[in-house]
Design an enzyme around this catalytic site. Structure first.
Site, PDB file in Angstrom:
ATOM      1  CD  GLU A 418      49.478   6.038 -16.996  1.00  0.00           C
ATOM      2  OE1 GLU A 418      48.433   5.687 -16.410  1.00  0.00           O
ATOM      3  OE2 GLU A 418      50.622   5.805 -16.565  1.00  0.00           O
ATOM      4  CG  ASN A 473      53.849   6.776 -16.739  1.00  0.00           C
ATOM      5  OD1 ASN A 473      53.382   6.934 -15.624  1.00  0.00           O
ATOM      6  ND2 ASN A 473      53.182   6.148 -17.708  1.00  0.00           N
ATOM      7  CD  GLU A 505      50.373   9.014 -14.911  1.00  0.00           C
ATOM      8  OE1 GLU A 505      50.824   7.945 -14.451  1.00  0.00           O
ATOM      9  OE2 GLU A 505      49.266   9.085 -15.491  1.00  0.00           O
ATOM     10  CG  ASP A 535      52.034   6.775 -11.436  1.00  0.00           C
ATOM     11  OD1 ASP A 535      50.927   6.364 -11.081  1.00  0.00           O
ATOM     12  OD2 ASP A 535      52.599   6.411 -12.490  1.00  0.00           O
ATOM     13  CD  GLU A 592      47.839   4.175 -11.151  1.00  0.00           C
ATOM     14  OE1 GLU A 592      48.439   4.680 -12.100  1.00  0.00           O
ATOM     15  OE2 GLU A 592      48.391   3.507 -10.267  1.00  0.00           O
TER      16      GLU A 592
END
Ligand code: C2E
Ligand code: CA
Ligand code: CA
Length: 648
Positions: A418, A473, A505, A535, A592
């Site tokens: 990520e 993201n 995300e 997310d 996460e």
């Protein structure tokens, strides 16, 4: 006769009574003095004394009368009836007295007596002009002594003058009656005017009410809110006065509108208004400021902690389900307060500060209401400084990325990294992405910034092995920007990065702001091969509700759900439920924020197949990625996991 007419007659009479009786008294005294020597005591003294007593009593009685508007119609009618009767009785009594005096009168005394009768009749009748039944009676009765006087005098030419007086009497009566007719017309037209005026006033009040009312909820609107604040701030505060202005904003209202339709949205707003009114009760007033924003003016609380408690009560009722015929919606509220005088002393400042407090309340996930404090000002100044620095950083393409691995917990492999934005400003130091991404979104800098970051991330990820993907993201603002998916596709094409290796995300916020657009863009991106991860799953409001409407490839469960020995049992159940449901829907989950071995164990036990967190690796600069990948590959080839990051 209408009540208004009665009241008008009463008031006119009340005004005339002193003149009427004063004239009568003067005439009475004059005649009594005239017959002092000739008439017996009973006639020149006793009879006038009795008349005087009656007259004075009537004067006193009328002086004590209140204006007609303070009396009832029957009482006024009674009073007028009594006055007419008395006028008749008094006229007859005076007639008797005059006729009796005539017996003792000689020569000019007779003329004077006739004169007294005539002037008394005329003055009394004109003072009673508003009571026709009284003045006609007086004129008729007074004709008797007057005629008696004339005949008693015995002279023919004097008798002829009777005709003159009769004619005058007739004309005078006509005048009085005409006057009365005019009076009645004036009263009724005044009545009509008054009625029109009342109607105009009622219409004006209705227009005012509509202008100050929100048509949907029936609550007072923003204009009413500001005008009430204006009035309240004009009142000076006493030491123990405590009042506050609050702004309540709904979280998760937009998706209700999008998913359940506008009628449901309207019903929710009405219900929210009702719930707030019931909760606040007599502690204050509720207003709808527009959209899903409500205002409150709180007066009945004692101090700040009371106010926070009220905020919590309000939030609790807003969180209760909203039932429709076939479904149920959920939302929550955030509330910011400004307390006078620290929170401001004018409506504008109070509202602005309540808004600042609301902004903080929305940011803090606790759901607690926030009371404005001057510290918020520092926040605003700090924000302005960050914004300036951010503009410079974006212009200089100075914001970078760190990469954190996403691990396949079953295979023990890195499946992707990520990309997380990193910014070290020369003056302000390190600023977290949570902070500056939000400012970039608010200022529109996000478009350029995301372009720069995605390009950097793609160039870095291009160097990785083909089976390692890039998770990026994407700001909600960009997801709902028309045509933005095309810019992503053309950048992929330009850099030569396969869309299948890219995962975007996104958060629920994007879906909340414009569901249709977000859904279409997600569909197009997926068709092009890009995968989508939802997310921070579990922190929003509708969460699973969306999964009916859009297709995503992964759920990233927020780190607040990471299990561990210290985790409450309820939360563990929720984690299991989320994993169970998403597995059932065929959507893999990434947990996460795994930081410890026990958390990893529990996550795997709960059925989690992908993980991310400091336990595996912190976000790292691109140069460290090769080493990390080599470590993992080595560990899989020789499964002695101890040398892997986090001892896995
Ligand atoms: P996120 O997307 O939920 O990113 C995960 C955050 O959790 C990252 O914080 C990461 O450093 C942190 N994290 C990862 N593992 C652990 C752990 O084990 N424990 C703890 N306590 N934290 C862990 P970071 O980098 O500060 O990013 C914060 C948020 O900023 C991100 O949350 C994301 O919403 C946003 N963000 C970061 N980079 C970008 C970007 O390039 N574009 C956009 N639009 N948003 C970004
Ligand atoms: Ca993320
Ligand atoms: Ca996240």
């Amino acid at each position: 006769m209408s009540n208004e007419m009665l009241f008008a007659q009463f008031d006119m009479l009340k005004a005339q009574i002193p003149y009427l009786y004063s004239c009568l008294l003067v005439n009475l005294c004059a005649v009594a003095a005239l017959f002092y020597a000739s008439a017996p005591f009973l006639l020149f003294a006793v009879a006038p004394a009795i008349f005087t007593i009656v007259i004075i009593r009537r004067i006193v009685h009328w002086r004590r009368q209140r204006p007609s508007r303070e009396l009832s119609a029957p009482k006024v009618r009674r009073e007028l009836g009594r006055t007419i009767l008395l006028a008749w009785v008094l006229s007859l009594a005076l007639t008797g007295w005059v006729v009796a005096l005539l017996y003792y009168a000689v020569g000019s005394e007779i003329v004077l007596l006739a004169f007294f009768t005539w002037t008394t009749a005329v003055s009394t009748a004109s003072n009673l002009a508003y009571l026709p039944r009284a003045h006609t009676g007086i004129m008729a009765v007074s004709a008797i002594p007057f005629t008696a006087c004339i005949f008693n005098y015995g002279e023919l030419k004097f008798g002829i003058s009777l005709i003159l007086f009769a004619t005058f009497g007739f004309v005078f009566m006509r005048l009085l009656l005409e006057h009365f007719v005019e009076f009645t017309e004036v009263v009724s037209s005044r009545q009509r005017l008054l009625q029109k005026h009342r109607q105009a006033e009622a219409a004006h009040r209705e227009v005012q009410r509509i202008a100050l009312t929100d048509t949907l909820t029936g609550l007072p609107n923003r204009r009413a809110f500001l005008s009430d604040l204006e009035d309240l701030t004009k009142v000076s505060l006493s030491a123990d006065d405590f009042w506050a202005v609050g702004v309540v904003d709904l979280n998760g209202f937009k998706p209700i509108n999008d998913v359940f339709g506008h009628c449901a949205g309207d019903a929710v707003l009405v219900a929210v208004g009702q719930r707030l009114i019931e909760t606040i009760g007599n502690r204050g007033n509720v207003y709808r400021l527009g959209g899903d924003e409500f205002g409150v003016v709180v007066r009945g609380v004692e101090d700040a902690s009371d106010l926070i408690r009220l905020g919590a009560e309000m939030n609790a009722v807003l969180c209760e389900p909203y039932e429709f015929e076939f479904s149920t919606a959920m939302l929550s509220g955030s509330c910011g307060f400004a307390v006078r005088p620290h929170g401001g002393d004018t409506p504008e400042v109070l509202l602005e500060n309540a808004d600042k407090a609301l902004y903080r309340a929305k940011k803090s996930r606790s759901g607690e209401a926030v009371i404005y404090s001057p510290l918020d000002c520092d926040d605003v100044r700090e924000r302005a400084a960050i914004e300036q620095a951010l503009r410079r950083a974006v212009a200089a393409n100075a914001i970078d990325l760190a990469y954190q691995p996403i691990i396949d917990l079953v295979e023990g492999q890195v499946i992707a990294f990520e990309a997380l934005a990193r910014w070290d400003d020369p003056d302000l130091g390190r600023i977290g992405p949570d902070r500056f991404i939000e400012i970039a979104e608010q200022t529109g800098l996000i478009v350029e910034l995301t372009g720069q970051l995605l390009r950097k991330a793609l160039c870095v990820a291009k160097q990785w092995p083909d089976d390692v993907g890039l998770s990026f993201n994407l700001s909600p603002i960009l997801l709902v920007r028309t045509g933005y998916n095309l810019s992503i596709m053309s950048m992929l094409d330009e850099i030569g990065f396969s869309p299948r290796r890219l995962q975007l995300e996104i958060t629920e916020t994007a879906l909340m702001s414009s569901f249709e657009l977000a859904r279409n863009n997600i569909r197009d991106l997926r068709m092009a091969g890009v995968s989508i991860a939802l997310d921070d799953f579990g922190t929003g409001y509708a969460s699973f509700g969306y999964l009916d409407e859009i297709t995503v490839d992964k759920l990233k469960i927020d780190r607040s759900f990471v299990p561990g020995t210290d985790m409450p049992a309820g939360k563990r159940q929720i984690l299991k439920a989320i994993i169970g449901l998403s597995t059932g829907m065929g959507i893999p989950t990434v947990l996460e924020g795994i930081e410890r071995q026990d958390q990893l164990n529990e996550a795997m036990e709960a059925g989690c197949v992908l993980g991310q967190g400091y336990f595996f690796a912190r976000p790292m600069p691109p140069e460290h990625i090769d080493d990390l990948l080599a470590d993992y590959r080595h560990a899989v080839a020789e499964p002695q996991r101890s040398h892997l990051p986090g001892g896995w």
